[in-house]
Design a protein around this motif. Structure first.
Motif, short mmCIF file in Angstrom:
data_model
loop_
_atom_site.label_atom_id
_atom_site.label_comp_id
_atom_site.label_asym_id
_atom_site.label_seq_id
_atom_site.Cartn_x
_atom_site.Cartn_y
_atom_site.Cartn_z
N UNK A 4 0.83 -1.20 0.00
CA UNK A 4 0.00 0.00 0.00
C UNK A 4 0.87 1.25 0.00
N UNK A 5 0.24 2.34 -0.36
CA UNK A 5 0.86 3.65 -0.29
C UNK A 5 0.10 4.48 0.73
N UNK A 6 0.72 5.55 1.17
CA UNK A 6 0.14 6.40 2.20
C UNK A 6 0.46 7.86 1.89
N UNK A 7 -0.47 8.74 2.18
CA UNK A 7 -0.21 10.17 2.14
C UNK A 7 0.05 10.59 3.58
N UNK A 8 1.22 11.13 3.83
CA UNK A 8 1.61 11.46 5.20
C UNK A 8 2.54 12.67 5.22
N UNK A 9 2.59 13.31 6.36
CA UNK A 9 3.53 14.41 6.58
C UNK A 9 4.77 13.93 7.32
N UNK A 10 4.74 12.71 7.79
CA UNK A 10 5.85 12.16 8.56
C UNK A 10 6.93 11.62 7.63
N UNK A 11 8.12 11.45 8.15
CA UNK A 11 9.23 10.85 7.39
C UNK A 11 8.90 9.41 7.03
N UNK A 12 8.25 8.71 7.95
CA UNK A 12 7.88 7.32 7.78
C UNK A 12 6.40 7.18 8.16
N UNK A 16 2.92 8.79 11.44
CA UNK A 16 1.99 9.81 10.98
C UNK A 16 1.29 10.58 12.09
N UNK A 17 1.09 9.96 13.23
CA UNK A 17 0.43 10.65 14.34
C UNK A 17 1.26 11.81 14.87
N UNK A 18 2.56 11.79 14.62
CA UNK A 18 3.44 12.86 15.10
C UNK A 18 3.31 14.14 14.27
N UNK A 19 2.93 14.00 13.00
CA UNK A 19 2.69 15.14 12.11
C UNK A 19 1.41 14.86 11.34
N UNK A 20 0.27 14.85 12.02
CA UNK A 20 -0.95 14.32 11.41
C UNK A 20 -1.61 15.19 10.35
N UNK A 21 -2.25 14.51 9.43
CA UNK A 21 -3.24 15.11 8.55
C UNK A 21 -4.55 14.91 9.30
N UNK A 22 -5.24 15.98 9.62
CA UNK A 22 -6.48 15.85 10.38
C UNK A 22 -7.59 15.30 9.49
N UNK A 23 -8.49 14.55 10.08
CA UNK A 23 -9.59 13.93 9.33
C UNK A 23 -10.39 14.98 8.57
N UNK A 69 -3.47 9.13 5.12
CA UNK A 69 -4.45 8.60 4.18
C UNK A 69 -3.84 7.34 3.58
N UNK A 70 -4.52 6.22 3.74
CA UNK A 70 -4.06 4.95 3.17
C UNK A 70 -4.63 4.79 1.77
N UNK A 71 -3.78 4.34 0.86
CA UNK A 71 -4.16 4.13 -0.54
C UNK A 71 -3.98 2.64 -0.83
N UNK A 72 -5.08 1.96 -1.15
CA UNK A 72 -5.03 0.52 -1.39
C UNK A 72 -5.67 0.20 -2.73
N UNK A 73 -5.05 -0.72 -3.46
CA UNK A 73 -5.60 -1.14 -4.73
C UNK A 73 -4.52 -1.21 -5.79
N UNK A 74 -4.93 -1.04 -7.02
CA UNK A 74 -4.01 -1.09 -8.15
C UNK A 74 -3.52 0.32 -8.44
N UNK A 88 0.21 17.03 -2.32
CA UNK A 88 0.68 18.41 -2.45
C UNK A 88 -0.29 19.38 -1.79
N UNK A 89 -1.59 19.18 -2.00
CA UNK A 89 -2.60 20.03 -1.38
C UNK A 89 -2.55 19.94 0.14
N UNK A 90 -2.12 18.82 0.66
CA UNK A 90 -2.08 18.59 2.11
C UNK A 90 -0.68 18.84 2.70
N UNK A 91 0.23 19.39 1.88
CA UNK A 91 1.61 19.60 2.32
C UNK A 91 2.20 18.31 2.88
N UNK A 92 2.03 17.24 2.11
CA UNK A 92 2.46 15.92 2.54
C UNK A 92 3.16 15.23 1.36
N UNK A 93 3.44 13.95 1.51
CA UNK A 93 4.09 13.16 0.46
C UNK A 93 3.41 11.80 0.36
#
Length: 99
Positions: A4-12, A16-23, A69-74, A88-93
């Motif tokens: 899976x891939x993830x959208x996060x502001x954290x290094x790993x 993610x809870x240390x630099x959260x994207x709020x719901x 944000x978890x991204x699952x699928x193809x 980018x909109x969320x200042x994340x990676x």
């Protein structure tokens, strides 16, 4: 085993809870995106009901979970482009499971 891939502001992503994207922040971006469609809900035992978003014509889901944000699928080029735009909109990676 899936990858899976993830959208996060954290290094790993596990941090993610240390630099959260709020719901609410995620849902505002997702609801405003022209290619994301709300596609039901997922009921987590610890955080409750969360909306799941999809992209028409793709086998993919985006769902918020505890600061990321978890991204699952193809993952197609189209999906990755949309995911990177959302990040980018969320200042994340966008990061993979091994990052």
């Amino acid at each position: 085993m899936s990858y899976d891939f993830h959208i996060t502001r954290a290094e790993s992503w596990p941090e993610s809870e240390q630099s959260p994207i709020e719901r609410r922040e995620w849902e505002a971006v997702a609801d405003g995106h022209s290619e994301l469609l709300q596609d039901g809900f997922f009921d987590w035992s610890d955080i409750g009901r969360q909306p799941v978003y999809a992209i028409s014509g793709e086998v993919i889901s985006f769902s918020w979970r505890i600061g990321r944000v978890d991204i699952s699928g193809i993952i197609t080029d189209r999906v990755m482009g949309i995911a990177e735009g959302l990040a980018s909109q969320l200042n994340a990676a966008v990061v993979g499971d091994d990052e």
